[in-house]
Design a protein around this motif. Structure first.
Motif, PDB file in Angstrom:
ATOM      1  N   LEU A 189       1.044  -1.113  -0.011  1.00  0.00           N
ATOM      2  CA  LEU A 189      -0.128   0.012   0.012  1.00  0.00           C
ATOM      3  C   LEU A 189       0.816   1.068   0.025  1.00  0.00           C
ATOM      4  O   LEU A 189       0.382   2.142  -0.836  1.00  0.00           O
ATOM      5  N   GLU A 209       2.524   2.010  -3.434  1.00  0.00           N
ATOM      6  CA  GLU A 209       1.607   2.219  -4.280  1.00  0.00           C
ATOM      7  C   GLU A 209       0.822   3.405  -4.284  1.00  0.00           C
ATOM      8  O   GLU A 209       0.015   3.839  -4.899  1.00  0.00           O
ATOM      9  N   CYS A 210       1.623   4.224  -2.931  1.00  0.00           N
ATOM     10  CA  CYS A 210       1.120   5.624  -2.849  1.00  0.00           C
ATOM     11  C   CYS A 210      -0.447   5.403  -2.350  1.00  0.00           C
ATOM     12  O   CYS A 210      -1.255   6.522  -2.720  1.00  0.00           O
ATOM     13  N   ILE A 211      -0.889   4.461  -1.884  1.00  0.00           N
ATOM     14  CA  ILE A 211      -2.345   4.422  -1.589  1.00  0.00           C
ATOM     15  C   ILE A 211      -2.610   4.886  -0.164  1.00  0.00           C
ATOM     16  O   ILE A 211      -1.751   4.574   0.950  1.00  0.00           O
ATOM     17  N   GLU A 212      -3.752   5.934  -0.205  1.00  0.00           N
ATOM     18  CA  GLU A 212      -4.148   6.215   1.339  1.00  0.00           C
ATOM     19  C   GLU A 212      -4.971   5.179   1.958  1.00  0.00           C
ATOM     20  O   GLU A 212      -5.979   4.775   1.290  1.00  0.00           O
ATOM     21  N   PHE A 222      -9.581  -1.196  -7.723  1.00  0.00           N
ATOM     22  CA  PHE A 222      -9.894  -0.154  -8.552  1.00  0.00           C
ATOM     23  C   PHE A 222     -10.373  -0.075  -9.877  1.00  0.00           C
ATOM     24  O   PHE A 222     -10.973   0.816 -10.360  1.00  0.00           O
ATOM     25  N   VAL A 260      -9.192   1.033   2.606  1.00  0.00           N
ATOM     26  CA  VAL A 260      -8.842   1.724   1.669  1.00  0.00           C
ATOM     27  C   VAL A 260     -10.363   2.204   0.952  1.00  0.00           C
ATOM     28  O   VAL A 260     -11.103   1.278   0.706  1.00  0.00           O
ATOM     29  N   ASN A 280     -10.805   8.280  -1.838  1.00  0.00           N
ATOM     30  CA  ASN A 280      -9.379   8.823  -1.432  1.00  0.00           C
ATOM     31  C   ASN A 280      -8.373   8.555  -2.214  1.00  0.00           C
ATOM     32  O   ASN A 280      -7.406   8.864  -2.169  1.00  0.00           O
ATOM     33  N   ASN A 281      -8.596   7.711  -3.412  1.00  0.00           N
ATOM     34  CA  ASN A 281      -7.508   7.344  -4.081  1.00  0.00           C
ATOM     35  C   ASN A 281      -7.836   7.278  -5.568  1.00  0.00           C
ATOM     36  O   ASN A 281      -7.463   6.251  -6.398  1.00  0.00           O
ATOM     37  N   THR A 282      -8.884   8.073  -6.055  1.00  0.00           N
ATOM     38  CA  THR A 282      -9.086   8.275  -7.284  1.00  0.00           C
ATOM     39  C   THR A 282      -7.743   8.211  -8.622  1.00  0.00           C
ATOM     40  O   THR A 282      -7.853   8.001  -9.295  1.00  0.00           O
ATOM     41  N   HIS A 283      -6.702   8.994  -7.594  1.00  0.00           N
ATOM     42  CA  HIS A 283      -5.764   9.181  -8.754  1.00  0.00           C
ATOM     43  C   HIS A 283      -4.919   7.758  -8.873  1.00  0.00           C
ATOM     44  O   HIS A 283      -4.299   7.539  -9.986  1.00  0.00           O
ATOM     45  N   VAL A 284      -5.093   7.111  -7.855  1.00  0.00           N
ATOM     46  CA  VAL A 284      -4.377   5.718  -7.978  1.00  0.00           C
ATOM     47  C   VAL A 284      -5.135   4.751  -8.775  1.00  0.00           C
ATOM     48  O   VAL A 284      -4.707   4.139  -9.598  1.00  0.00           O
TER      49      VAL A 284
END
Length: 953
Positions: free
Chosen positions: A373, A376-379, A547, A562, A566-570
């Motif tokens: 996580l 992968e830069c996941i919040e 995702f 997750v 909060n992780n739309t960019h991922v």
């Protein structure tokens, strides 16, 4: 991530393997006492559903020093059954099979490579063992039924099972002598346009929306009784035993279309309901005959692919049994576990216990998950009380994916790789299916605490244990129907998973908390996977699935939560990766293409353009040649009569020479004796202003003699921005050997049976994305420098959409035997004939997409002509390069039958009738073509004169 193999495998364990070379490859490891240690299907690691390739990935870290035996879930060799008459089956085959299915050499090569003692277990016995030793019963009948297995004469049987005496066959079902209801069910699956051996569950769900009819019963029963061997041949396996390509069961569309026409009187729902009724009745009749033979028990076990049909399982228990248990992995993957158990029978330590869970697959350390996580830069957040937080989210109508513990073994997600949601809204089926890209007719299953089972389901005591594994439907109470309508089918049944606190503490706690908050006893439980992908295995798989589907929340082992919002960019990154990189799923789709008859596929791959050119041009020019030939023939006769000293001999030679100069060469496929190719395209080594990406597809079938030369003619171009894909139709000659040799130079290749050249070309282009497109048949050549010439032309003419060059004719030895010199492009002539040399044809993607973006697969011979006409009608600007760009090979396999010739003529007629508005006569075609041929004769004559006098052409 760590190896999927657990470290806690004890000494003297048994490794069970199911490998057929076709589908559901799996392994299982049991301790000496029968305790299951590990079990996993290959599909979960390869990410290709029902993967039937060898299980190398599963065996990678196997501690062989702790494996006492390897149990293989099939017989070592095929033996014709001595006692083949069944007391339980009533439908003998119209004609007894002379031989059974046998494993081929690749199967034995794989088995020999395994470094431990092997034990071969009858496939049906392995099925029976997978159910009985997991059931906890002291004794029971066990009924097995599937599609059969290579090396085994049986496709099912009835067995008497006892913990002390073991498992004994009472009656076995010979595939050589009896019809299989599984084959009829698979046939209907394909008949209705679904994938056979994969989508039978859709038929089960669809059946509830229809009603069986007498007319449909008569139709299907007649097929089952009298036409069984024919309907069985409507599907066939491809890529069996392949290491690289995924085996697939494909519909032979040519044969299936005949039955589709016969079934037009019935709706899909009617056909589904009728075949479901027939399958249920078939099993009930078997059990009734068993009872009449004195083979009875209070308990019944079921195993085999047929019993993935949960409605049949419900009918079985309702027929008079006190208890039912269905093998949780009831399909062929479960035989890996059954074979391992069977190999232990009689051993002192063997004490199999009632199975408590199927969480036998890979598990992952929370520390690994947190590292993933973070990388992968996941919040994410770490939950102190996961059950409370997740039940809050669910009560707020959020959809949560769960990833925890060991992965489930078998086809059902049981809370460790699941998606859970509220069951209060019936439209949850549609909304979740849309997110997961699914097309389902069966509603999602409910997940319920075992202590609430009585309030939700009728007669649940009979199936209490097997319902922990979601293997049977039951009738729902009014409480369940009212509180959780989303998981109740239209017939009032549901397929529940019952959860004990000791088997899955987290899910049980979530259900407990959710019940307190909402007073609703059940949640939706569906498998955590995207449509046509296997259930997720690793944390990375879980992130991809989450995702890509856009679910609300993902919970991961260790308390990690997750949120998608909060992780739309991922999520965008994951979607972009999927678009850019063809996945194993794409490979599988390519592998599962539909088939027509093999004979037609062979003809299509070999003959496409050649037959058209031979037949059409002969018809167009016959009169013209006859007129010129009469003069030359008269002079030749005179020369023969009076000798070379005749004063007319020089005139005869002059006429012959003149005839050779002025005759049209378009349509002539052998113009002179073989000689080395002398008019190759220039290598064009000068640097271009730009190198547009060129995509080339080679469709191939049984062209092992020529395909290497074809491939070399492309890769030797040394063009720096080339994408080259070979789509082979499942060749049995040396083609795949050549493809493996050149695979590093290719963008990719697939060898799977297809419906012909047109489909192969479309499949190939689906793998490529170049700006410039072309296909090159597997017996033709590109001439040196052709790609540089084409790229340079497109660079200098940005307005041009389509371009082609001149053609060389070559024989089997690459010797030149003719040339086509074209006069330039004439769009009007395309309505009458196609003189464009296909192997020299290139076009821009923009016109391809504008003209429909695919080859019309209804064409078997004239698909290139049809494409050119569509390009023209879409407003394409054409260009002609007056250089030799490609070589068209003439060889003996281009000879064909009258039937195929008629197909070619029909296709040409279709194009003419579409473009002209009527079907012209031959004399009309000749008249329309004559001006173009005269231009050709002129440029051809100029070319030959320049060549004769050494003038640069």
């Amino acid at each position: 991530m760590k190896s999927v193999m657990p470290e806690s495998i004890p000494t003297n364990s048994i490794l069970g393997i199911n490998y057929s070379g076709m589908h559901d490859t799996a392994i299982a490891v049991t301790a000496p006492d029968g305790s299951p240690i590990f079990a996993c299907s290959l599909e979960r690691l390869s990410r290709v559903k029902q993967d039937g390739r060898p299980p190398f990935a599963l065996l990678e870290k196997m501690p062989w020093d702790r494996i006492a035996k390897i149990a293989i879930s099939t017989d070592q060799y095929f033996s014709f059954p001595a006692n083949y008459e069944s007391k339980l089956l009533a439908t003998p085959l119209p004609q007894v099979r002379e031989a059974g299915l046998v494993h081929e050499e690749p199967f034995y090569d794989f088995i020999k490579s395994l470094p431990a003692e092997k034990v071969f277990v009858c496939h049906q016995m392995a099925h029976a063992a997978s159910a009985f030793w997991a059931s906890g019963f002291e004794s029971a009948l066990c009924l097995t039924y599937d599609g059969g297995m290579c090396n085994s004469p049986w496709f099912g049987g009835l067995y008497l099972c006892d913990r002390e005496k073991g498992i004994q066959a009472l009656d076995q079902f010979s595939a050589l002598h009896y019809a299989k209801i599984t084959s009829l069910y698979t046939f209907v699956t394909g008949l209705l346009g679904f994938s056979p051996n994969k989508h039978e569950g859709k038929i089960t769900g669809l059946a509830a929306y229809g009603k069986a009819s007498d007319a449909c019963r008569y139709f299907l029963k007649n097929l089952f009784d009298a036409d069984f061997l024919s309907i069985e041949s409507t599907v066939e396996w491809s890529s069996v035993y392949s290491v690289d390509q995924v085996p697939a069961l494909n519909v032979r569309e040519g044969k299936m279309d005949v039955y589709r026409q016969a079934a037009e009187a019935f709706t899909k729902e009617e056909l589904a309901a009728t075949v479901q009724e027939m399958a249920e009745q078939h099993i009930l009749e078997i059990l009734d005959r068993a009872k009449k033979n004195g083979w009875t028990s209070e308990n019944i076990c079921l195993a085999g692919g047929l019993f993935a049909n949960v409605k049949i399982n419900q009918r079985v228990v309702e027929s008079g049994f006190s208890k039912l248990f269905v093998a949780p992995p009831m399909t062929d993957d479960g035989t890996a576990l059954g074979a391992a158990w069977h190999a232990l029978v009689g051993q002192a330590q063997f004490e199999p216990q009632k199975i408590k869970s199927m969480y036998l697959g890979p598990s992952y350390d929370p520390r690994e998950i947190e590292t993933l996580l973070t990388n992968e830069c996941i919040e994410f957040e770490r939950l102190p009380n996961a059950a409370e937080t997740l039940s809050d989210l669910l009560s707020e109508d959020q959809v949560v994916a769960i990833f925890q513990g060991g992965m489930e073994f078998g086809p059902r997600s049981l809370g460790n790789r699941s998606i859970i949601a509220q069951a209060t809204k019936s439209d949850i089926n549609q909304s979740l299916n849309d997110r997961l890209n699914r097309t389902e007719f069966m509603p999602f299953a409910p997940i319920t605490r075992i202590e609430d089972a009585q309030d939700c389901y009728l007669d649940i005591d009979k199936v209490l244990h097997t319902a922990e594994f979601m293997t049977v439907t039951v009738n729902c109470t009014s409480t369940m129907i009212n509180a959780c309508p989303a998981v109740v089918h239209v017939d009032g049944t549901a397929r529940p998973q019952l959860v004990r606190p000791e088997s899955n503490p987290l899910i049980h706690a979530i259900l407990t908390s959710y019940l307190k908050k909402t007073n609703r006893p059940s949640l939706v439980n569906t498998s955590f996977n995207i449509h046509e992908e296997p259930i997720v295995c690793s944390p990375k798989d879980a992130l991809h699935g989450f995702f890509e589907s856009g679910l609300d929340y993902l919970y991961l082992e260790g308390g990690y939560l997750v949120a998608f919002k909060n992780n739309t960019h991922v999520a965008l990154k994951y979607l972009q990766e999927k678009i850019k990189s063809p996945s194993q799923k794409s490979l599988h789709q390519a592998a599962t293409i539909t088939l027509q008859d093999k004979k037609l596929a062979e003809f299509e791959a070999q003959l496409v353009e050649k037959e058209r050119i031979i037949q059409e041009q002969n018809a167009q020019l016959i009169n013209y040649r006859q007129e010129l030939g009469q003069h030359a023939g008269a002079l030749r006769a005179y020369h023969l009569a009076y000798g070379g000293l005749s004063p007319f001999a020089p005139i005869a030679r002059l006429v012959r020479a003149f005839y050779n100069v002025i005759r049209p060469r378009l349509g002539q496929l052998s113009q002179y004796s073989p000689r080395p190719m002398s008019c190759l395209a220039s290598p064009c080594i000068s640097k271009l202003s730009a190198y547009p990406c060129i995509s080339i597809v080679t469709p191939s079938y049984q062209q092992g003699e020529y395909i290497e030369r074809t491939i070399k003619s492309v890769v030797d171009q040394a063009y720096p921005n080339l994408r080259y894909f070979v789509q082979d139709g499942g060749s049995k000659d040396s083609t795949t050997i050549v493809l493996r040799r050149y695979e590093n130079a290719l963008s990719g290749w697939v060898s799977e049976k297809d419906s012909g050249q047109s489909q192969a070309i479309n499949r190939g282009f689906n793998q490529l994305n170049g700006e410039i497109m072309a296909w090159l048949n597997s017996d033709d050549l590109l001439l040196p420098g052709a790609l540089h010439i084409v790229a340079d032309y497109f660079n200098r003419h940005p307005e041009v959409d389509v371009v082609y060059g001149n053609r060389l004719l070559i024989d089997v030895n690459d010797m030149e035997i003719g040339r086509w010199i074209l006069p330039g492009h004439d769009s009007a002539i395309l309505s009458w004939v196609d003189y464009v040399p296909q192997e020299t044809l290139f076009w821009r993607r923009r016109i391809w997409e504008k003209a429909g973006g695919k080859i019309d697969e209804s064409f078997r011979f004239a698909m290139d002509w049809d494409l050119l006409v569509r390009f023209r009608d879409a407003g394409a600007k054409f260009g002609h390069i007056p250089q030799f760009l490609g070589a068209f090979r003439i060889h003996e396999h281009q000879k064909t039958s009258a039937a195929i010739s008629q197909i070619g003529y029909q296709e040409m007629g279709r194009i003419r009738e579409r473009t002209l508005g009527y079907l012209p006569e031959c004399k009309q075609i000749r008249k329309a073509v004559l001006p173009y041929l005269l231009k050709h004769i002129f440029v051809d004559m100029i070319y030959r004169l320049k060549t004769r006098f050494g003038i640069k052409a």
